[in-house]
Design an enzyme around this catalytic site. Structure first.
Site, PDB file in Angstrom:
ATOM      1  N   HIS A 301       0.831  -1.214   0.000  1.00  0.00           N
ATOM      2  CA  HIS A 301       0.000   0.000   0.000  1.00  0.00           C
ATOM      3  C   HIS A 301       0.863   1.262   0.000  1.00  0.00           C
ATOM      4  O   HIS A 301       0.693   2.140  -0.856  1.00  0.00           O
ATOM      5  CB  HIS A 301      -0.929  -0.028   1.218  1.00  0.00           C
ATOM      6  N   GLU A 302       1.781   1.342   0.929  1.00  0.00           N
ATOM      7  CA  GLU A 302       2.593   2.566   1.029  1.00  0.00           C
ATOM      8  C   GLU A 302       3.494   2.720  -0.193  1.00  0.00           C
ATOM      9  O   GLU A 302       3.672   3.814  -0.711  1.00  0.00           O
ATOM     10  CB  GLU A 302       3.427   2.578   2.314  1.00  0.00           C
TER      11      GLU A 302
END
Ligand code: TRP
Ligand code: ZN
Length: 888
Positions: A301-302
């Site tokens: 995600h990041e």
């Protein structure tokens, strides 16, 4: 803290900033008690703005210096307001120099610059940069940053910031410095620094283009043996984004830093992602299968934010889902691709939908309901919600369902081609999807502007002579706060039809011509209130499989007979709907039983559910099915999900029914559970891969069911698994089985577990959580745990592990009929409000759905909410949640 009514910010009030910022140079003299921040910004007037003054934000800052173009500003040239600094009538081009003094070691909000375990960290999203210096702290102001960090060399040997390290050296006086330059312009919320005593696991990685990049995972000394999985996840993320979306890492160095005090999961600061330790540190001794999977998805995600969020960012915070919904969709797809198999994908899909139903559907039906692109907010931190993230991801997924995977990719390509380096809106994303595919997606906009979960009703009619099957779909959406009536949504409804043998019937719509290779799943587009679709060449009355793979975030009303559900559970080629059929069957029985129990408390005494038990037995023993899938199919809907289906909620009745049903399944399938338990044991070394985790999951589900019997046999089984486990997944499952019943080894196991893991903060969190959620843990027991020396409200993970786990994860005890749970909740919100408003506001949301409960509970919940409301000065965060909850 404040006593006045905080103001509401409206999306319609957006205006561009009066000044753009081109470059920012910062110097930090890091000291926990008093850090000096010198900032030099070059700014220029924005020709598109009519404002004349330069507006900067600032909070809790001591202003030491203020110079415009080299000259100190006189007292009449500027004004300090509530959280603002306004400079009157500055020239066209401005070099603004500001010095602020801040106190990191007194910062318990964990926003801005703060100290955690002696090291410095920052968190700037959404509006934390203003706690470091005065700045136009809004995401559409993008600038190039150069940052010099100065600190004591012994205490802070590591000095990190965004981008590339361009210089470092000694300052002579025991201090040293490092200078970092970020080559990309970015909004202030992506700024980060880290300073302290940390060590790193580093690897070089070759991109598809051949370029080599440096990857680092920074942790506290002693944790290097827990970084391998995060590093693997990072490399997999980099490769996946290249392959699936053609997106390359744009920096020479990419860093992940783990911190023990953190408000959320992780943060995508450019080139310097900062993570909650919970989403970095793992090895088989301390982490469960779920932890390993979560780390993979959060690292992904990041990392994916680097393109969807950083290279293309949000114009304003109302557009938050532009980056979050899209990035969640990307991490979900990444995790699914990492499993690879078809059932693996379905398992991931089911897990994601479960989260949506457990958390987002209630949000959408409660007092904090808001559209994916909200129209207003009081405190933006309160809008990092399951609606923005998970429903936002469903909205992005619907583009892919409507346009196809290739069409979606074309839309993404166009989005980056048009908007790289810009701060844009959800409308810009939708336009890229539409234009790249020559589609009109005007109506699709309603998914962004209307709150609430739509309901889709299905009615069917079979014409045996004409061999036609009619499916009529109609939609409605209940009102949400401030939105009385809704317009029809553009809803993709994926449909299949099963014949009597359970096979898919090739689908031909009357409207379109028939091809030889008719598909077995069709995506119907429901755009009006009511529409009828006619399938031709349907040889027999089919059983419909509707909303396959959960093609839209809606509630599906469809009248199945129990036998049809059992049939779909056994045969549907769509694994999601196969699971769904079983859940529907179980839900239907549990709702009926709950009603019976409320009328007659003895109703559960001679419980017999042959249909449900038989279909569960068939699923459990179907060796052709993936263990991970069986685990999900054999898990009853949660008490929260059941509660959502009811007009008036009685948590004790729901709990009694669910438990009785679990006990019934344990008794009647006892041998089957034993066989599944033995058959899914692994002797070899631990691996967190999906297939091994799936086997463990099914085995531990079997253990959990057997533990419902609370007999000597199940106690021995749990004790033996606890004693012999070689990994945390089996350890925790066994400990939970022991803790939930009257096993003689219960107290020893809990004490021994703490003793063994007292130096592993993340495991101590698990220890608190497990007890917070145990059946016999009442408020008094939670209070006793709060006085344990390891408990503290200041660390968000620890506070969540006990207090949130109890309030959100132990419904029968939290909703104790004497109201003790609500009193405890109010006290905790009030205590947290003083320490950390963001965390307090999250807890404040636990009483969101108070209006749905039985009158006596309702009244006590309202009292608790009022107690918080009048408890004294509240943060904006808590104030907004409580006010909206109490509003008529
Ligand atoms: N942008 C972060 C993410 O989704 C969310 C986040 C991390 C955050 N820390 C925060 C949001 C603190 C608000 C406040 O990955
Ligand atoms: Zn995110």
């Amino acid at each position: 803290m404040r006593t006045d009514t905080p103001q509401t910010i409206y999306r319609k009030d957006y205006t561009p900033p009066a000044y753009w910022v081109d470059t920012v140079e910062m110097g930090f003299d890091l000291d926990p008690a008093e850090t000096r921040v010198a900032t030099r910004m070059t700014m220029r007037r924005n020709p598109d703005s009519r404002a004349r003054n330069l507006l900067l934000h600032g909070e809790g800052l001591q202003l030491a210096q203020l110079r415009v173009n080299g000259k100190a500003l006189g007292p009449r040239a500027y004004a300090l307001g509530q959280g603002t600094l306004e400079i009157f009538n500055p020239p066209q081009n401005v070099v603004l120099e500001i010095e602020t003094v801040i106190k990191p070691d007194q910062n318990t909000s964990l926003m801005g610059l703060y100290v955690s375990n002696g090291n410095f960290f920052t968190q700037c999203e959404a509006e934390g940069f203003r706690k470091i210096t005065y700045f136009p702290d809004r995401p559409d102001v993008m600038a190039r940053y150069t940052v010099m960090l100065r600190a004591d060399k012994e205490r802070y040997p590591v000095l990190l910031s965004n981008g590339n390290l361009i210089d470092q050296g000694d300052l002579g006086d025991g201090r040293h410095y490092a200078t970092w330059e970020d080559p990309f312009k970015k909004p202030s919320y992506l700024f980060a620094l880290v300073a302290g005593n940390l060590v790193c696991h580093e690897e070089t990685y070759r991109l598809q283009s051949g370029r080599e990049v440096l990857l680092q995972v920074w942790v506290e000394e002693g944790n290097l043996d827990k970084t391998q999985h995060a590093m693997e996840s990072l490399k997999n993320s980099i490769r996946w984004d290249e392959e699936r979306f053609g997106l390359e890492l744009d920096l020479d160095r990419f860093m992940i830093v783990a911190v023990g005090d953190f408000n959320m999961g992780a943060m995508e600061n450019k080139g310097l992602n900062i993570f909650n330790t919970k989403y970095v540190l793992a090895n088989p001794r301390i982490a469960t299968d779920a932890d390993f999977a979560n780390i993979e998805s959060v690292v992904g995600h990041e990392y994916f934010h680097n393109w969807t969020g950083n290279r293309v960012t949000c114009r304003d915070w109302f557009q938050l889902s532009l980056k979050e919904g899209l990035t969640v969709f990307r991490d979900q797809e990444f995790s699914a691709d990492m499993i690879g198999t078809d059932t693996g994908r379905a398992v991931k899909r089911i897990e994601d939908v479960r989260v949506l139903r457990q958390a987002q559907f209630p949000e959408d039906a409660g007092p904090m309901a808001h559209p994916v692109r909200p129209d207003s907010y009081v405190e933006i931190n309160n809008f990092y919600t399951v609606t923005i993230y998970e429903k936002g991801s469903e909205v992005v997924r619907m583009y892919q369902t409507l346009l196809g995977k290739d069409g979606f990719r074309k839309g993404m390509d166009l989005y980056f081609q048009r908007h790289d380096g810009q701060a844009v809106t959800c409308d810009d994303f939708r336009a890229a999807m539409a234009d790249a595919n020559g589609r009109d997606l005007t109506q699709f906009e309603l998914w962004y502007s209307q709150a609430g979960t739509p309901r889709v009703k299905v009615e069917t009619r079979y014409d045996a002579i004409g061999k036609q099957y009619e499916m009529t779909l109609s939609q409605s959406c209940p009102p949400t706060p401030g939105e009385e009536s809704k317009q029809p949504f553009h809803i993709p409804v994926a449909v299949g039809l099963l014949d009597a043998a359970g096979r898919d019937i090739p689908l031909r719509l009357a409207a379109s011509g028939a091809g030889p290779d008719a598909p077995t799943t069709l995506v119907l587009e429901l755009t009006r209130d009511k529409q009828t679709f006619v399938f031709t060449h349907v040889p027999e009355r089919p059983v419909p499989s509707v909303l396959r793979d959960f093609s839209a975030p809606v509630i599906l009303d469809i009248d199945y007979a129990d036998e049809e559900l059992a049939f779909l559970m056994a045969h549907d080629s769509d694994a999601f709907n196969r699971w769904e059929a079983g859940q529907r069957l179980a839900m239907r029985r549990m709702l009926a039983l709950t009603e019976q129990v409320e009328a007659d408390p003895a109703a559960l005494q001679n419980l017999d559910e042959p249909m449900l038990v038989d279909s569960f037995r068939a699923t459990l023993n179907d060796e052709a099915l993936d263990p991970a899938f069986r685990e999900l199919a054999l898990t009853l809907p949660s008490e929260t999900i059941i509660a959502e289906q009811m007009a008036v909620v009685n948590p004790q009745a729901i709990h009694a029914v669910r438990r009785a049903l679990r006990r019934l399944l344990a008794q009647q399938l006892r041998l089957d559970w034993r066989v599944a338990y033995e058959g899914n044991r692994d002797a070899g070394p631990y691996s967190p891969d999906a297939s091994a985790a799936g086997r463990r999951g099914l085995k531990n589900l079997a253990l959990g069911y057997l533990a419902e019997l609370d007999d000597t046999e199940s106690h021995l089984l749990a004790q033996s698994q606890y004693d012999n486990a070689n990994n945390m997944t089996d350890r925790m499952a066994a400990l939970a089985a022991l803790a939930n019943g009257g096993a003689p080894g219960r107290e020893d196991a809990l004490a021994g577990f703490y003793d063994e893991f007292k130096d592993e903060a993340l495991v101590v969190d698990k220890w608190f959580t497990l007890q917070a959620m145990a059946r016999n843990t009442d408020v008094a027991a939670v209070r006793a745990l709060m006085s344990h020396p390891a408990f503290t409200l200041k660390n968000p993970n620890r506070a969540r592990s006990l207090i949130f786990s109890f309030c959100n994860g132990n419904p029968p005890q939290f909703h104790a009929t004497d109201g003790s749970g609500y009193g405890f909740w109010a006290e905790s919100v009030i205590a947290l409000n003083r320490i950390n408003p963001q965390v307090a506001a999250r807890l404040a949301r636990s009483l969101d759905r108070w209006r749905k409960f039985t009158p006596p509970l309702r009244a006590m919940m309202q009292d608790a909410l009022r107690q918080v409301a009048r408890s004294g000065p509240l943060s904006k965060d808590v104030h907004e949640v409580i006010t909206k909850s109490l509003a008529e």
